[in-house]
Scaffold this motif. Structure first.
Motif, PDB file in Angstrom:
ATOM      1  N   VAL A 260      -7.259  -8.653   3.156  1.00 33.29           N
ATOM      2  CA  VAL A 260      -6.295  -7.880   2.667  1.00 33.29           C
ATOM      3  C   VAL A 260      -5.784  -6.938   3.839  1.00 33.29           C
ATOM      4  O   VAL A 260      -6.729  -6.253   4.183  1.00 33.29           O
ATOM      5  CB  VAL A 260      -6.450  -7.119   1.317  1.00 33.29           C
ATOM      6  N   ILE A 261      -4.514  -6.864   4.160  1.00 33.21           N
ATOM      7  CA  ILE A 261      -4.345  -5.951   5.224  1.00 33.21           C
ATOM      8  C   ILE A 261      -3.417  -4.758   4.824  1.00 33.21           C
ATOM      9  O   ILE A 261      -2.161  -5.261   4.212  1.00 33.21           O
ATOM     10  CB  ILE A 261      -3.133  -6.727   6.467  1.00 33.21           C
ATOM     11  N   LEU A 262      -3.744  -3.641   4.600  1.00 31.88           N
ATOM     12  CA  LEU A 262      -3.019  -2.394   4.129  1.00 31.88           C
ATOM     13  C   LEU A 262      -2.038  -1.858   5.340  1.00 31.88           C
ATOM     14  O   LEU A 262      -2.656  -1.133   6.033  1.00 31.88           O
ATOM     15  CB  LEU A 262      -3.905  -1.395   3.376  1.00 31.88           C
ATOM     16  N   CYS A 263      -0.656  -1.937   4.740  1.00 28.03           N
ATOM     17  CA  CYS A 263       0.137  -1.208   5.744  1.00 28.03           C
ATOM     18  C   CYS A 263       0.900  -0.115   5.081  1.00 28.03           C
ATOM     19  O   CYS A 263       2.198  -0.371   5.159  1.00 28.03           O
ATOM     20  CB  CYS A 263       0.958  -2.120   6.461  1.00 28.03           C
ATOM     21  N   LEU A 264       0.363   0.587   4.633  1.00 25.76           N
ATOM     22  CA  LEU A 264       0.772   1.711   3.328  1.00 25.76           C
ATOM     23  C   LEU A 264       1.484   2.866   3.976  1.00 25.76           C
ATOM     24  O   LEU A 264       1.868   3.762   2.825  1.00 25.76           O
ATOM     25  CB  LEU A 264      -0.137   1.671   2.406  1.00 25.76           C
ATOM     26  N   GLY A 265       1.373   3.235   5.123  1.00 23.40           N
ATOM     27  CA  GLY A 265       2.084   4.437   5.752  1.00 23.40           C
ATOM     28  C   GLY A 265       0.923   5.604   5.419  1.00 23.40           C
ATOM     29  O   GLY A 265       0.060   5.523   5.203  1.00 23.40           O
ATOM     30  N   GLY A 266       1.759   6.824   5.359  1.00 22.44           N
ATOM     31  CA  GLY A 266       1.090   7.912   5.237  1.00 22.44           C
ATOM     32  C   GLY A 266       1.402   8.619   3.746  1.00 22.44           C
ATOM     33  O   GLY A 266       1.685   7.995   2.771  1.00 22.44           O
ATOM     34  N   PHE A 267       1.240   9.936   3.678  1.00 23.08           N
ATOM     35  CA  PHE A 267       1.306  10.792   2.449  1.00 23.08           C
ATOM     36  C   PHE A 267       2.381  11.883   2.557  1.00 23.08           C
ATOM     37  O   PHE A 267       2.211  12.859   1.687  1.00 23.08           O
ATOM     38  CB  PHE A 267      -0.070  11.327   2.079  1.00 23.08           C
ATOM     39  N   GLU A 268       3.444  11.441   3.203  1.00 24.02           N
ATOM     40  CA  GLU A 268       4.412  12.450   3.330  1.00 24.02           C
ATOM     41  C   GLU A 268       5.098  12.974   2.366  1.00 24.02           C
ATOM     42  O   GLU A 268       5.377  14.235   2.115  1.00 24.02           O
ATOM     43  CB  GLU A 268       5.655  11.887   4.376  1.00 24.02           C
ATOM     44  N   HIS A 269       5.213  12.307   1.150  1.00 24.06           N
ATOM     45  CA  HIS A 269       5.829  12.689  -0.059  1.00 24.06           C
ATOM     46  C   HIS A 269       4.875  12.982  -1.056  1.00 24.06           C
ATOM     47  O   HIS A 269       5.258  12.700  -2.404  1.00 24.06           O
ATOM     48  CB  HIS A 269       7.047  11.580  -0.510  1.00 24.06           C
ATOM     49  N   LEU A 514     -11.175  -6.164   4.559  1.00 20.68           N
ATOM     50  CA  LEU A 514      -9.984  -5.117   4.244  1.00 20.68           C
ATOM     51  C   LEU A 514      -9.833  -4.645   5.812  1.00 20.68           C
ATOM     52  O   LEU A 514     -10.868  -4.096   6.468  1.00 20.68           O
ATOM     53  CB  LEU A 514     -10.634  -3.981   3.513  1.00 20.68           C
ATOM     54  N   TYR A 515      -8.547  -4.655   5.905  1.00 24.13           N
ATOM     55  CA  TYR A 515      -7.881  -4.263   7.164  1.00 24.13           C
ATOM     56  C   TYR A 515      -6.819  -3.351   7.005  1.00 24.13           C
ATOM     57  O   TYR A 515      -6.245  -3.216   6.164  1.00 24.13           O
ATOM     58  CB  TYR A 515      -7.420  -5.485   8.047  1.00 24.13           C
ATOM     59  N   SER A 516      -6.253  -2.640   8.126  1.00 24.47           N
ATOM     60  CA  SER A 516      -5.253  -1.827   8.177  1.00 24.47           C
ATOM     61  C   SER A 516      -4.418  -1.806   9.448  1.00 24.47           C
ATOM     62  O   SER A 516      -4.782  -2.282  10.547  1.00 24.47           O
ATOM     63  CB  SER A 516      -5.432  -0.419   7.996  1.00 24.47           C
ATOM     64  N   ALA A 517      -3.163  -1.325   9.245  1.00 18.25           N
ATOM     65  CA  ALA A 517      -2.243  -1.006  10.654  1.00 18.25           C
ATOM     66  C   ALA A 517      -1.124  -0.103  10.217  1.00 18.25           C
ATOM     67  O   ALA A 517      -0.890   0.365   8.993  1.00 18.25           O
ATOM     68  CB  ALA A 517      -1.519  -2.559  10.630  1.00 18.25           C
ATOM     69  N   GLY A 518      -0.654   0.268  11.292  1.00 23.20           N
ATOM     70  CA  GLY A 518       0.212   1.356  11.426  1.00 23.20           C
ATOM     71  C   GLY A 518      -0.209   2.743  11.118  1.00 23.20           C
ATOM     72  O   GLY A 518      -1.143   3.050  11.382  1.00 23.20           O
ATOM     73  N   GLU A 519       0.540   3.631  10.322  1.00 23.47           N
ATOM     74  CA  GLU A 519       0.202   5.298  10.172  1.00 23.47           C
ATOM     75  C   GLU A 519      -0.538   5.194   9.004  1.00 23.47           C
ATOM     76  O   GLU A 519      -1.022   6.333   8.743  1.00 23.47           O
ATOM     77  CB  GLU A 519       1.652   5.795   9.843  1.00 23.47           C
ATOM     78  N   PHE A 520      -1.127   4.074   8.231  1.00 23.78           N
ATOM     79  CA  PHE A 520      -2.182   4.177   7.239  1.00 23.78           C
ATOM     80  C   PHE A 520      -3.406   4.263   7.985  1.00 23.78           C
ATOM     81  O   PHE A 520      -3.996   3.308   8.216  1.00 23.78           O
ATOM     82  CB  PHE A 520      -1.882   3.119   6.585  1.00 23.78           C
ATOM     83  N   GLY A 521      -3.975   5.406   8.127  1.00 27.58           N
ATOM     84  CA  GLY A 521      -5.148   5.763   8.961  1.00 27.58           C
ATOM     85  C   GLY A 521      -5.048   5.496  10.431  1.00 27.58           C
ATOM     86  O   GLY A 521      -5.599   4.769  11.299  1.00 27.58           O
ATOM     87  N   SER A 522      -3.774   6.049  11.055  1.00 28.14           N
ATOM     88  CA  SER A 522      -3.422   6.097  12.344  1.00 28.14           C
ATOM     89  C   SER A 522      -4.607   6.307  13.514  1.00 28.14           C
ATOM     90  O   SER A 522      -5.339   7.218  12.989  1.00 28.14           O
ATOM     91  CB  SER A 522      -2.341   6.762  12.694  1.00 28.14           C
TER      92      SER A 522
END
Length: 554
Positions: A260-269, A514-522
């Motif tokens: 599973v690759i999580l590309c969920l961005g940040g918590f701006e909102h 479990l993996y991530s990409a982008g601003e989710f844990g940049s």
């Protein structure tokens, strides 16, 4: 933390289970204890209507299965899905998106990505920017990816003639990097898909659109679903992630055979998270509305470690309408309108180097002393000789006069020349009258404006050292005051990421599958280079996809 998204009138049962050979033995409530300690815990997700939620024995009943599941259809998620489609040798991929259309930062960003031809020099520059907040091997993996992404987007079908391309150079004087003073800051260039202003662009005009179109061409491999939020992750007895739960109204259990690759961005909102981690709960994000920290809470429940939670691309005091509902100056705009006046707090005083925007700076000499320089570099500003994020108040005022308005204090694209009548600013014929409208101390504001005008007359800002080119006096009526609020582009904090894209637990071990990409844990934990987040989405979208593909199907 109060998470209103979790409110329900139905009985709530935990969905995060540990799958054993004989059944489920651990629920989300156990892992929530660790999450609560971090301030990330929300309520456990609802499981109404799902037999798996109350399973006592036997294996979970999967509704579907795919080789790789990608969560989040921004630039990172699309890059990951496209990598699976083109390099997966037939591996199946599910790409899910929380909203009816992507609404994180990807569709709203400028779309510039950095790239390099000198991986070693770029790696060195990244280590200068990081200040030790990101391990060397992760930065080296990123730099290696920067050496590959330009060729990759061309291979994926990007039209080179329609791209805006700045070639990397070996001459420090040819580049104006974010931190031009640092060694090897010249080691990269930029590219942006569909942004060549010298030609008629017929294809995609943004990297997000380009990737969406490219993924759509592989619909036989990539199953793309919108309005499908991630509800939870499913672990087996070893702690490996073996699937997800998606869709809040009717939870669907979907097996991930390889990862599973999580590309969920940040918590701006998420104002709560913004206040807890950045002290800026009143800050105004400049992009989409769906980055609410859901994935952070989910990863906290399974024991992921977190980093860079205090880092973001911001803050600067941005011009807003008087109701604080919209930007009166575009959030990403050059030249910086704030160079045509001064900013004061509710006490009527200047309080920082107020020629600011998301990215405004002078081109200082390569390898010179940045401790005496000024500007705003995605919210980093010189303070005591260093460049931290400045803590910004929830409210301030941008003051300018008739001449400042004529020069662009509020851009002509926004105002018809009467900002007070348009609800964009207060206006008065004297500073005293303006202070009364602003509800700030009259004497303080008069003194501040007098001091500023004296600086302008002498050609030197003796208080905050603004560049001479920004010394625009406030002396010609009518005078204007524009409401300002702290603004930013994106957060960077999230689960710790390894060089291969894996998400790590508190012991520094990879959480299998479990993996991530982008601003989710940049990877950006200190200074930030413009174009670096878009590039990170591309680079780690590909890295994480290839890592997942390298796993043996469970």
């Amino acid at each position: 933390m109060n998470n209103r998204a979790c409110e329900s009138t139905e009985p709530t049962q935990a969905l995060t289970h540990t799958q054993t050979r004989r059944g489920f033995v651990k629920t989300a409530s156990i892992a929530l204890a660790g999450a609560a300690a971090m301030g990330l815990a929300g309520c456990a997700p609802s499981a109404t209507g799902s037999g798996n939620a109350t399973a006592k024995a036997g294996d979970i009943t999967w509704d579907e299965e795919f080789d790789v599941i990608v969560v989040g259809a921004g630039i990172a998620g699309n890059a990951a899905a496209l990598t699976v489609a083109t390099e997966g040798n037939g591996a199946s991929c599910l790409l899910i998106e929380k909203g009816s259309t992507p609404s994180g930062n990807s569709p709203f960003c400028k779309g510039d990505a950095i790239w390099t031809k000198d991986v070693a020099a770029m790696s060195s520059y990244m280590k200068e920017l990081s200040h030790g907040t990101t391990p060397d091997d992760v930065l080296e993996a990123y730099a290696q990816g920067l050496g590959e992404i330009y060729d990759w987007v061309i291979e994926m079908g990007a039209n080179k003639e329609e791209m805006s391309i700045t070639e990397p150079t070996t001459d420090p004087e040819e580049r104006n990097a974010e931190y031009h003073e640092l060694e090897n800051s010249y080691a990269f260039g930029y590219f942006a898909i569909g942004k060549n202003t010298d030609v008629e662009v017929k294809g995609p005009d943004h990297v997000q659109v380009f990737l969406q179109d490219a993924v759509a061409q592989h619909s036989d491999i990539v199953d793309y679903r919108t309005s499908t939020p991630l509800v939870d992750l499913v672990q087996d007895e070893s702690g490996a992630i073996v699937g997800i739960v998606a869709g809040e109204k009717t939870p669907t259990y979907i097996r991930a055979k390889r990862g599973v690759i999580l590309c969920l961005g940040g918590f701006e909102h998420s104002p709560e998270m913004m206040q807890n981690y950045l002290g800026q709960g009143a800050a105004v994000p400049a992009a989409g509305s769906l980055n609410t920290g859901d994935g952070h809470r989910i990863c906290a429940r399974i024991g992921a470690d977190f980093w860079h939670m205090n880092n973001c691309a911001g803050f600067w005091m941005a011009g807003r309408d008087l109701e604080n509902t919209t930007y009166t100056n575009p959030p990403i705009f050059k030249p910086a309108p704030k160079g045509f006046g001064i900013t004061v707090g509710v006490n009527g005083r200047r309080f920082y180097m107020d020629w600011d925007g998301y990215n405004v700076r002078e081109k200082y000499p390569y390898m010179s002393d940045m401790s005496v320089h000024v500007g705003s570099r995605h919210g980093h500003m010189q303070f005591g000789g260093e460049w931290p994020h400045l803590p910004m108040p929830s409210k301030a005022w941008f003051l300018f006069d008739a001449e400042g308005l004529a020069q662009g204090a509020i851009p002509p694209s926004t105002t018809k020349g009467e900002p007070d009548k348009e609800g964009y600013a207060l206006a008065a014929n004297t500073i005293e009258e303006l202070a009364a409208l602003m509800e700030v101390p009259v004497d303080e504001l008069v003194t501040t404006v007098d001091q500023w005008n004296e600086c302008c007359a002498n050609g030197k800002d003796v208080y905050f050292h603004r560049p001479e080119s920004t010394l625009v006096p406030v002396q010609t009526p009518p005078f204007y005051a524009q409401l300002c609020a702290p603004s930013f582009l994106n957060t960077d904090g999230g689960p710790v990421r390894a060089a291969n894209g894996a998400i790590l637990d508190y012991d520094g071990n990879a959480i299998p599958g479990l993996y991530s990409a982008g601003e989710f844990g940049s990877i950006w934990g200190h200074y930030y280079e413009g174009g670096g987040n878009v590039a990170e989405c591309l680079v780690f979208g590909r890295i994480s996809a290839k890592s997942a593909l390298g796993n043996t199907a469970a």
